[in-house]
Design a protein around this motif. Structure first.
Motif, PDB file in Angstrom:
ATOM      1  N   GLY A 259       0.807  -1.218   0.000  1.00  0.00           N
ATOM      2  CA  GLY A 259       0.000   0.000   0.000  1.00  0.00           C
ATOM      3  C   GLY A 259       0.835   1.260   0.000  1.00  0.00           C
ATOM      4  O   GLY A 259       1.905   1.317  -0.605  1.00  0.00           O
ATOM      5  N   SER A 260       0.338   2.269   0.671  1.00  0.00           N
ATOM      6  CA  SER A 260       0.973   3.579   0.696  1.00  0.00           C
ATOM      7  C   SER A 260       1.099   4.067   2.131  1.00  0.00           C
ATOM      8  O   SER A 260       0.517   3.503   3.047  1.00  0.00           O
ATOM      9  CB  SER A 260       0.122   4.598  -0.070  1.00  0.00           C
ATOM     10  N   VAL A 261       1.856   5.137   2.264  1.00  0.00           N
ATOM     11  CA  VAL A 261       1.913   5.862   3.529  1.00  0.00           C
ATOM     12  C   VAL A 261       1.395   7.272   3.252  1.00  0.00           C
ATOM     13  O   VAL A 261       1.797   7.905   2.276  1.00  0.00           O
ATOM     14  CB  VAL A 261       3.349   5.907   4.087  1.00  0.00           C
ATOM     15  N   THR A 262       0.472   7.723   4.079  1.00  0.00           N
ATOM     16  CA  THR A 262      -0.099   9.059   3.935  1.00  0.00           C
ATOM     17  C   THR A 262       0.501   9.956   5.007  1.00  0.00           C
ATOM     18  O   THR A 262       0.605   9.544   6.156  1.00  0.00           O
ATOM     19  CB  THR A 262      -1.629   8.991   4.118  1.00  0.00           C
ATOM     20  N   SER A 287      -9.205  24.470   7.910  1.00  0.00           N
ATOM     21  CA  SER A 287      -8.512  24.753   6.660  1.00  0.00           C
ATOM     22  C   SER A 287      -7.120  25.195   7.045  1.00  0.00           C
ATOM     23  O   SER A 287      -6.974  26.162   7.763  1.00  0.00           O
ATOM     24  CB  SER A 287      -9.202  25.861   5.890  1.00  0.00           C
ATOM     25  N   TYR A 288      -6.111  24.556   6.592  1.00  0.00           N
ATOM     26  CA  TYR A 288      -6.141  23.325   5.872  1.00  0.00           C
ATOM     27  C   TYR A 288      -4.969  22.485   6.345  1.00  0.00           C
ATOM     28  O   TYR A 288      -4.031  22.987   6.961  1.00  0.00           O
ATOM     29  CB  TYR A 288      -6.012  23.560   4.349  1.00  0.00           C
ATOM     30  N   LEU A 289      -5.004  21.213   6.081  1.00  0.00           N
ATOM     31  CA  LEU A 289      -3.868  20.344   6.331  1.00  0.00           C
ATOM     32  C   LEU A 289      -3.222  20.013   4.991  1.00  0.00           C
ATOM     33  O   LEU A 289      -3.900  19.874   3.986  1.00  0.00           O
ATOM     34  CB  LEU A 289      -4.335  19.054   7.013  1.00  0.00           C
ATOM     35  N   ARG A 290      -1.883  19.917   5.016  1.00  0.00           N
ATOM     36  CA  ARG A 290      -1.158  19.414   3.845  1.00  0.00           C
ATOM     37  C   ARG A 290      -1.206  17.901   3.913  1.00  0.00           C
ATOM     38  O   ARG A 290      -0.779  17.312   4.904  1.00  0.00           O
ATOM     39  CB  ARG A 290       0.322  19.790   3.901  1.00  0.00           C
ATOM     40  N   VAL A 291      -1.691  17.287   2.870  1.00  0.00           N
ATOM     41  CA  VAL A 291      -1.756  15.832   2.852  1.00  0.00           C
ATOM     42  C   VAL A 291      -1.029  15.319   1.622  1.00  0.00           C
ATOM     43  O   VAL A 291      -1.277  15.784   0.508  1.00  0.00           O
ATOM     44  CB  VAL A 291      -3.214  15.339   2.829  1.00  0.00           C
ATOM     45  N   GLY A 292      -0.130  14.405   1.829  1.00  0.00           N
ATOM     46  CA  GLY A 292       0.576  13.791   0.716  1.00  0.00           C
ATOM     47  C   GLY A 292       0.509  12.285   0.835  1.00  0.00           C
ATOM     48  O   GLY A 292       0.177  11.744   1.889  1.00  0.00           O
ATOM     49  N   ILE A 293       0.783  11.630  -0.265  1.00  0.00           N
ATOM     50  CA  ILE A 293       0.746  10.172  -0.293  1.00  0.00           C
ATOM     51  C   ILE A 293       2.077   9.676  -0.841  1.00  0.00           C
ATOM     52  O   ILE A 293       2.563  10.192  -1.852  1.00  0.00           O
ATOM     53  CB  ILE A 293      -0.403   9.670  -1.187  1.00  0.00           C
TER      54      ILE A 293
ATOM     55  N   LEU B 286       2.245  11.726  -4.111  1.00  0.00           N
ATOM     56  CA  LEU B 286       2.133  13.159  -4.353  1.00  0.00           C
ATOM     57  C   LEU B 286       2.422  13.958  -3.097  1.00  0.00           C
ATOM     58  O   LEU B 286       2.313  13.468  -1.979  1.00  0.00           O
ATOM     59  CB  LEU B 286       0.730  13.518  -4.856  1.00  0.00           C
ATOM     60  N   SER B 287       2.815  15.193  -3.323  1.00  0.00           N
ATOM     61  CA  SER B 287       2.936  16.193  -2.271  1.00  0.00           C
ATOM     62  C   SER B 287       2.641  17.526  -2.927  1.00  0.00           C
ATOM     63  O   SER B 287       3.323  17.889  -3.865  1.00  0.00           O
ATOM     64  CB  SER B 287       4.333  16.215  -1.687  1.00  0.00           C
ATOM     65  N   TYR B 288       1.684  18.233  -2.504  1.00  0.00           N
ATOM     66  CA  TYR B 288       0.716  17.864  -1.517  1.00  0.00           C
ATOM     67  C   TYR B 288      -0.616  18.450  -1.954  1.00  0.00           C
ATOM     68  O   TYR B 288      -0.670  19.360  -2.783  1.00  0.00           O
ATOM     69  CB  TYR B 288       1.100  18.418  -0.129  1.00  0.00           C
TER      70      TYR B 288
END
Lengths: 339, 339
Positions: A259-262, A287-293, B286-288
């Protein structure tokens, strides 16, 4: 389709945990040598060992657990010591893990059943941990794990072994327990209302203000991680999917497995009502959080809270070349003087 | 706990859809008047009607549907026209919706069964839509809904009625169909691998480059919305929970009901491998993305892609007062001249 972003080669991620390299127990002609009865530790004590953080539901044949076994030299006789203290039934879990390791080709495994505080003071078990080539922390309840081992001889031996270079693998609660601040309970119901979130101290072997959540995609836990980061914006949330590892060496974490890590970074949060929300008075608003995968093969820079590709690209950014006419500099100088 | 952000009064959100106001059919002494047989339309034609976007699983007694009924004056005899074309069984859905409206206290309901393209050309149905005080688009398959009505007489009547001020409520597929670009299929499996994502044109009654996903928390769809925004960074993802409405008037959307609305803004995305990922070659990295959550009672500024509280706070930001010593300006002037 617009292309607002660079696409970089993920191959640099190999530095985080080079899974393709030999582990020192393979001879020059490529054939595995017989497993030594007492394997040489792979660590030289100059740096803490890697952390293999798995999101639970570990496949015995999967890449996530495989990475831990590789780093510990477990298939070449490296000694694995398991700790199943997080489990509701540590003895049963110890038997299950022994079976998992056997399926995975690791036989030099010892799992002392540390099911209460006085056993966590056992000097022989502490010595066993210090002699390990790899330590596994199984799943269950991270609060039970930390409260049973924290400050005990076994708990200190765990930290010392890691500090001396031994690879430590935690899965599910075993991964969640490794940060300075840990998260437990407090699953939101399906409308985002929280119930009894627990935030407390953990083993602290992973720094960077990280907090780990596991079974991440599978248990739909993004909202829980959002909540804890919204409430504590300095924390960095790491959500690890099942049968997936974040393999941390130094400040880099490489993703390995299915899978992935978020990651969730709250430093930019501009508005939230987390306190009101924790009191059950309102649904979460922010608003807002930075979310990456981070997908498999990519590396994450825990220090910068950014994909390592991007950190490296920034470090090597060059000024864009500009072809100028003969008198361009003269005009530019005039423009500055006039403005 | 750190407090890196202002906590503002959400009460300003009332402007987006003032649910506490009368609807023009209540007399001065507060008693409801008898429902007129032909109600006066509540809209004056000077602006498009509100859009009530519901995430599915509508509770007949809930606030989300209640908001639509209120805006349409449906409990005072306002005429509701329903469209169940998205459904696999439009007749059955029409019967179910009639029952839902009856439970909710709305009796002036007509639901023509538009189950194929030639019925979407029916002039009488088009006229019926133009006479409505509120139009409901039921759930099912948004692609079927758009392809059956798009460009037809009924489809044009729907747009014209909305443009003339009629409130339009879409739930589930009915909400998803209202944007310029719509999203369907392509649910990721639990490890984030996508399967046959469909992105195509919708009715276009909601602008702002929005794309809507519904049943949001319940069906764990954040990853799907991440994917579509990562692939099309100019789009703004709106994920609406079940029995929850985003009530849009002008550029403001207010959240009403049981859950939340999640927004995903990809304009800041710095790295992603969405194309590689769509080809099934790699998990998403991705980021972000900027991700925010809007709880009930809060308003979202669709133009600014930001909580309206924050937009207003910024607009009224004052310079921080500074108390200065007698000669401070003189020193400041010298400093500028010298530097």
């Amino acid at each position: 389709m617009p292309d607002h972003h660079d696409r970089l080669d993920p191959a640099q991620g190999e530095t985080a945990a080079d899974l393709s390299s030999g582990d020192g127990k393979t001879s020059a002609n490529g054939k595995a040598q017989p497993a030594p009865s007492v394997p040489h530790p792979r660590h030289d004590g100059s740096a803490p060992g890697p952390l293999v953080l798995i999101g639970g539901a570990t496949d015995p044949q999967g890449d996530a657990l495989g990475c831990f076994l590789h780093l510990a030299g477990a298939r070449q006789g490296g000694k694995i010591v398991g700790i199943t203290t997080a489990s509701a039934n540590p003895l049963h879990s110890a038997q299950e893990w022994t079976e998992v390791f056997a399926q995975a080709g690791a036989d030099n495994v010892e799992i002392p059943v540390i099911d209460r505080r006085d056993r966590a003071q056992d000097r022989a078990i502490a010595a066993l941990l210090r002699s390990a080539d790899g330590i596994l922390l199984g799943g269950g309840d991270q609060v039970q794990l930390v409260s049973t081992l924290g400050g005990s001889r076994v708990g200190r031996a765990l930290r010392e072994a890691h500090a001396a270079g031994v690879v430590v693998c935690g899965t599910s609660a075993g991964a969640a327990a490794l940060t300075e601040t840990i998260l437990a309970g407090g699953e939101p119901d399906e409308y985002g209302q929280m119930h009894e979130m627990y935030i407390g101290p953990g083993f602290g072997m992973l720094g960077f203000r990280a907090v780990i959540d596991t079974h991440f995609a599978q248990r739909r836990r993004l909202q829980r991680l959002f909540m804890v980061v919204a409430q504590n914006p300095e924390l960095m949330g790491l959500g690890i999917d099942e049968d997936t590892a974040l393999v941390v060496q130094g400040h880099l974490g490489k993703v390995v497995g299915r899978g992935s890590v978020t990651f969730v970074d709250g430093r930019g949060v501009r508005f939230d009502n987390a306190e009101e929300c924790m009191r059950g008075e309102a649904p979460l608003t922010l608003s807002y959080l930075r979310v990456g995968i981070i997908g498999a093969r990519y590396s994450f820079n825990l220090q910068e809270r950014e994909l390592e590709n991007l950190v490296r690209a920034r470090a090597h950014e060059e000024e864009t070349p500009v072809v100028r006419g003969e008198r361009a500099e003269e005009f530019a100088a005039r423009s500055v003087a006039g403005g």
